[in-house]
Enzyme design. Sequence first.
Site, PDB file in Angstrom:
ATOM      1  N   LYS A 112       0.819  -1.214   0.000  1.00 55.96           N
ATOM      2  CA  LYS A 112       0.000   0.000   0.000  1.00 55.96           C
ATOM      3  C   LYS A 112       0.857   1.270   0.000  1.00 55.96           C
ATOM      4  O   LYS A 112       0.415   2.321  -0.435  1.00 55.96           O
ATOM      5  CB  LYS A 112      -0.976  -0.022   1.171  1.00 55.96           C
ATOM      6  CG  LYS A 112      -2.020  -1.120   0.985  1.00 55.96           C
ATOM      7  CD  LYS A 112      -3.123  -1.102   1.998  1.00 55.96           C
ATOM      8  CE  LYS A 112      -4.182  -2.131   1.667  1.00 55.96           C
ATOM      9  NZ  LYS A 112      -3.709  -3.533   1.812  1.00 55.96           N
TER      10      LYS A 112
HETATM   11  C1  PLP Z   1      -4.352  -4.615   1.160  1.00 53.21           C
HETATM   12  C2  PLP Z   1      -3.574  -5.885   0.997  1.00 53.21           C
HETATM   13  C3  PLP Z   1      -3.939  -6.889   0.067  1.00 53.21           C
HETATM   14  C4  PLP Z   1      -5.182  -6.774  -0.788  1.00 53.21           C
HETATM   15  O1  PLP Z   1      -5.063  -5.820  -1.793  1.00 53.21           O
HETATM   16  P1  PLP Z   1      -6.363  -5.268  -2.561  1.00 53.21           P
HETATM   17  O2  PLP Z   1      -5.884  -4.148  -3.389  1.00 53.21           O
HETATM   18  O3  PLP Z   1      -7.316  -4.836  -1.477  1.00 53.21           O
HETATM   19  O4  PLP Z   1      -6.908  -6.416  -3.353  1.00 53.21           O
HETATM   20  C5  PLP Z   1      -3.120  -8.011  -0.058  1.00 53.21           C
HETATM   21  N1  PLP Z   1      -2.029  -8.169   0.719  1.00 53.21           N
HETATM   22  C6  PLP Z   1      -1.655  -7.253   1.627  1.00 53.21           C
HETATM   23  C7  PLP Z   1      -0.445  -7.502   2.464  1.00 53.21           C
HETATM   24  C8  PLP Z   1      -2.405  -6.067   1.797  1.00 53.21           C
HETATM   25  O5  PLP Z   1      -2.019  -5.167   2.728  1.00 53.21           O
END
Ligand code: PLP
Length: 466
Positions: A112
Amino acid sequence: MKYVSTRGEAPVLAFDDVLLAGLAEDGGLYVPQDWPQFSTDELSSMAGMSYAQIAYRVIRPFVGGTIADSDLEKMVEETYAGFGHVAVAPLKQIGSNDWLMELFQGPTLAFKDFALQLVGRMFAHVLAARGERVTIVGATSGDTGSAAIEACRDRENIDIFILFPEGRVSPVQQRQMTTVDSANVHAIAVTGTFDDCQDLVKEMFNDTQFRKAQNLSAVNSINWARVMAQIVYYVVAAVRLGAPSRPVSFAVPTGNFGNVFAGWAAWKCGLPIDRLVVGTNSNDILFRFFETGEMKMAGVEPTLSPSMDIQVSSNFERLLFDMLDGDGAAVRDWIAAFRISGAVSVDDARLAGAREKISASRLDDDGTRRVIREIYETTGELLDPHSAIGVDAARQCRGNKEVPMVTLATAHPAKFPDAVKAATGIHPQLPERMSDLFDRNEKFDTLPNDIAAVQDFVRRAVEGHS
Ligand SMILES: *Cc1c(COP(=O)(O)O)cnc(C)c1O
């Protein structure tokens, strides 16, 4: 470059307005009216460029001149210079034509950061140009909160308040939020559950007077700018592995569908992507959808991969909009039917269309531990549980073996030490730059699950330093 709402009833906006708006007024999600196209020559020219140089070229058409080129270029450079590896998103080989792209070298060790680190800067820039300030509020069960805090810390025209359920986030996740020593960052432990935290945030937004007085905003995963920033690493991986002269496939551990939708967007822009594979855990609504064409709600159970424990995927609406040929009214009807009955389908032809590009798989906790162990034994790499689900998805839906398969590793193993230890016997270490996380001082407030108390806290904190 203009953006339209997936529900067809909100104003058409330019990038800077889409950035600040987040959700469209009609409840829909903003998507580009037309997809910019990356030519073969452009993609070829990117092969030897740095991550930031590629990022600038990929993002520029989406920003559509609403941020000056020189400012954008500088922002992108600064963003990715702050990552913990010179390659920013290093590729590691884990099989003859299998690769891992490490998306966990940012400040909070999860993917993120790739979007939020840039979005925080873009927010501050656009707000400064307009002479405005905002109060960002959000609820978190773990990863998003720390990434949002790191993105907004020390930005003059932003205050950020993140609510988390007291005693219910992991120690690493809590400390990533509470050891940030910045006057504009407010981590709040709520004596309640994650749902309580989410309800408090919703109530703050629904209180029109409060919302306006504080100029409330959010940086949640439906914000177009986050998807946009994530398109970049698909392009980077592909050009490193031979695009545009050969295609590449991706496997993506998926929750809200924001990450894998960025892959879809990259393909729409002309990147030669062979397959996109959606990995789910046992909260498998997306897997079932791609098997049957029916989106059907079920309960959520906690798993080893909490960031994928979802009931519905908010960003799926963007794919739906494409599947329904950009018909906002059809999207509205579909969403309304889903709200009422908790189940709705697309017809076979539309499902087949999506399946030409997207496959899906599912893995439970036992399988997740098995994959972590196996990859450790065969390659020496430690995977976090989310990334392990991606690796398994890559195997299940491999397709053409001559096409390189890239699994997006979405979190650092040290964010989920217990699961990694249970699978391999090894306690994963935090990277050097964070090794003192457990020695840093924590700073947070604890508040009751009470909207008046939370609003009062926000008001006073904002007044305190503005
Ligand atoms: C947020 C997250 C996901 C999921 O990603 P999306 O964009 O919501 O599909 C997968 N793995 C981790 C470690 C995350 O923090």
